[in-house]
Design an enzyme around this catalytic site. Structure first.
Site, PDB file in Angstrom:
ATOM      1  N   THR A  46       0.584  -1.065   0.198  1.00  0.00           N
ATOM      2  CA  THR A  46      -0.119   0.206  -0.013  1.00  0.00           C
ATOM      3  C   THR A  46       1.072   1.328  -0.335  1.00  0.00           C
ATOM      4  O   THR A  46       0.450   2.124  -0.367  1.00  0.00           O
ATOM      5  CB  THR A  46      -0.990  -0.017   1.211  1.00  0.00           C
ATOM      6  OG1 THR A  46      -0.337   0.534   2.554  1.00  0.00           O
ATOM      7  CG2 THR A  46      -2.340  -1.110   1.153  1.00  0.00           C
ATOM      8  N   ASP A  47       2.065   1.415   0.576  1.00  0.00           N
ATOM      9  CA  ASP A  47       3.083   2.492   0.352  1.00  0.00           C
ATOM     10  C   ASP A  47       2.839   3.220  -0.715  1.00  0.00           C
ATOM     11  O   ASP A  47       3.045   4.313  -0.783  1.00  0.00           O
ATOM     12  CB  ASP A  47       4.096   2.354   1.566  1.00  0.00           C
ATOM     13  CG  ASP A  47       4.692   1.068   0.991  1.00  0.00           C
ATOM     14  OD1 ASP A  47       4.582   0.496  -0.722  1.00  0.00           O
ATOM     15  OD2 ASP A  47       6.227   0.941   1.307  1.00  0.00           O
ATOM     16  N   ALA A 134      14.558 -12.193   5.756  1.00  0.00           N
ATOM     17  CA  ALA A 134      13.370 -12.462   6.335  1.00  0.00           C
ATOM     18  C   ALA A 134      12.123 -11.845   6.094  1.00  0.00           C
ATOM     19  O   ALA A 134      11.217 -11.624   6.958  1.00  0.00           O
ATOM     20  CB  ALA A 134      13.628 -12.979   8.178  1.00  0.00           C
ATOM     21  N   LEU A 136      12.132  -8.313   7.172  1.00  0.00           N
ATOM     22  CA  LEU A 136      11.948  -7.131   8.664  1.00  0.00           C
ATOM     23  C   LEU A 136      12.832  -6.536   8.291  1.00  0.00           C
ATOM     24  O   LEU A 136      13.369  -5.403   9.381  1.00  0.00           O
ATOM     25  CB  LEU A 136      12.960  -8.655   9.865  1.00  0.00           C
ATOM     26  CG  LEU A 136      12.151  -9.735   9.499  1.00  0.00           C
ATOM     27  CD1 LEU A 136      12.726 -10.293  10.839  1.00  0.00           C
ATOM     28  CD2 LEU A 136      10.267  -9.555   9.956  1.00  0.00           C
ATOM     29  N   SER A 139      18.177  -3.961   5.928  1.00  0.00           N
ATOM     30  CA  SER A 139      18.361  -2.975   4.366  1.00  0.00           C
ATOM     31  C   SER A 139      18.365  -1.472   5.369  1.00  0.00           C
ATOM     32  O   SER A 139      18.979  -0.870   5.154  1.00  0.00           O
ATOM     33  CB  SER A 139      18.413  -2.826   3.273  1.00  0.00           C
ATOM     34  OG  SER A 139      17.166  -3.343   3.245  1.00  0.00           O
ATOM     35  N   ASP A 183       9.474   1.164   5.274  1.00  0.00           N
ATOM     36  CA  ASP A 183      10.708   0.500   6.143  1.00  0.00           C
ATOM     37  C   ASP A 183      10.942   1.218   6.814  1.00  0.00           C
ATOM     38  O   ASP A 183      11.580   2.108   8.149  1.00  0.00           O
ATOM     39  CB  ASP A 183      11.668  -0.617   5.447  1.00  0.00           C
ATOM     40  CG  ASP A 183      10.790  -1.360   4.378  1.00  0.00           C
ATOM     41  OD1 ASP A 183       9.361  -1.775   5.129  1.00  0.00           O
ATOM     42  OD2 ASP A 183      11.199  -1.935   4.075  1.00  0.00           O
TER      43      ASP A 183
END
Length: 394
Positions: A46-47, A134, A136, A139, A183
């Protein structure tokens, strides 16, 4: 990435990173900073559609010991990867030329300089406990910890959202990964005990209380330890499909398609693939709204079915799940979980599972046994405790 996270170990010891820096560079660092990985509670793909997301920071962090230099040299070293110090010259940083882990911190330096900030060099020593591969955001943690350290040392005065934007630019334009803003914003801006409600259009944020322990609940991360190569071009393909859907519906981004009018909008799309992508994005934005409303009402358990609905959408409409992720969700829910879904970019990576604290062992055992029976690599299971965003440690 290559950074090996240790799920049981959540923070790199400050003493070890300080000693490592001194050994490499012959002097003590000017400071030590940390930035976390993240898991996304709801709102996937969605971002970049200028919609809504709801990540929370993990206790697992990338840690950086950093000192300034004034000679235009950038020296980078990772405690997690075999190899010597990487020495780069700031004037020679060129986008899309470096494919190693060093591209992430180097890209941040490049982005800062491109934005007009007078960064004249740095010695950086990094270590991370964020599990890699994973989904998560290992980076983003590397990027944000580098950005925060340089912001502090060079007194650039940038806000957390500005640092996130620069870190995203590093990943988009220097590394060459077309990620959205979630992120980096999660790593930079999350607070302990909260999930972050982020509007990806105006980047406004709201900290939503998410104290699971007080409710007798846990959110488990199940890292399937698989990464399917299918994921490489698939993200860009889905992004393109979403943009095509917005064009056909006459809106700038899918965020502008009303959930109430979704069926009518879908009827206007001829391409079945584009229709599926649009349905996922618009309905996932709606699921973010649902989760916010339930958390505001104090009804945390009721978000479980919303998570499971989200997984079905990612599996059937966006088609980014895989056998391992589907097995986590079906097995965990059958074993008494309140709800679960894959999280992140898909084709492997992790799922999240909302469970009563008393059911953690039962659900973990069921998932582990199901993986063994299917002949899959044993998954790694650990709690996602809503943790603090990036910070200076010393």
């Amino acid at each position: 990435m290559g950074h090996v996270g240790h799920a049981g170990q959540q923070d790199v010891g400050q003493a070890s990173i300080r000693e490592g820096f001194e050994e490499l560079y012959g002097a003590a660092p000017e400071g030590i900073w940390a930035a976390p990985g993240r898991v996304n509670l709801i709102g996937e793909y969605t971002d970049f559609n200028e919609g809504f997301v709801m990540p929370l920071a993990l206790p697992h962090t990338a840690v950086a010991a950093v000192s300034r230099r004034d000679d235009g040299v950038l020296r980078l070293h990772s405690a997690d990867i075999e190899g010597p110090v990487v020495e780069l010259h700031m004037d020679e940083l060129v986008p899309l030329t470096n494919t190693s882990w060093a591209a992430y911190p180097a890209g941040v330096v490049w982005a800062l300089r491109e934005a007009g900030h007078a960064v004249t060099g740095a010695d950086i020593h990094l270590a991370s406990t964020v599990p890699t591969g994973a989904g998560l955001s290992s980076s983003a943690a590397l990027e944000v910890v580098t950005a925060l350290a340089l912001n502090d040392l060079y007194e650039l005065g940038l806000t957390r959202p500005e640092l996130a934007r620069l870190a995203q630019r590093a990943e988009n334009d220097f590394v060459g990964v077309p990620c959205g803003i979630m992120d980096q914003t999660a790593s930079a801006c999350c607070t302990e005990g909260h999930a972050l409600h982020l509007d990806c259009r105006d980047l406004s944020i709201r900290q939503v209380p998410f104290d699971l322990a007080a409710q007798g609940l846990e959110l488990l991360v199940v890292d399937t330890r698989v990464k399917h190569a299918l994921g490489d071009g698939a993200y860009a393909e889905r992004r393109e499909g979403c943009e095509e859907g917005a064009r056909q519906l006459g809106v700038s981004h899918l965020r502008d398609v009303a959930y109430e009018g979704l069926e009518a909008s879908l009827a206007r799309l001829e391409d079945e693939r584009v229709r599926r992508y649009v349905r996922h994005v618009v309905s996932d934005d709606h699921r973010v709204d649902q989760v916010i409303a339930l958390l505001d009402a104090g009804d945390v358990r009721a978000i479980g079915p919303v998570l499971t609905d989200g997984h079905a959408s990612l599996r059937d409409d966006l088609r980014i799940s895989c056998d391992e992720l589907d097995l986590v969700v079906s097995t965990a829910n059958a074993a008494g979980a309140l709800g679960s879904r894959m999280t992140g970019g898909g084709f492997g990576g992790s799922a999240i599972v909302l469970v009563e604290s008393g059911d953690v062992d039962t659900v973990t055992k069921a998932v582990t046994e199901a993986f063994a029976a299917a002949g899959f690599t044993a998954p790694r299971v650990f709690p996602a405790v809503p943790s603090a965003g990036a910070r200076r440690l010393s």
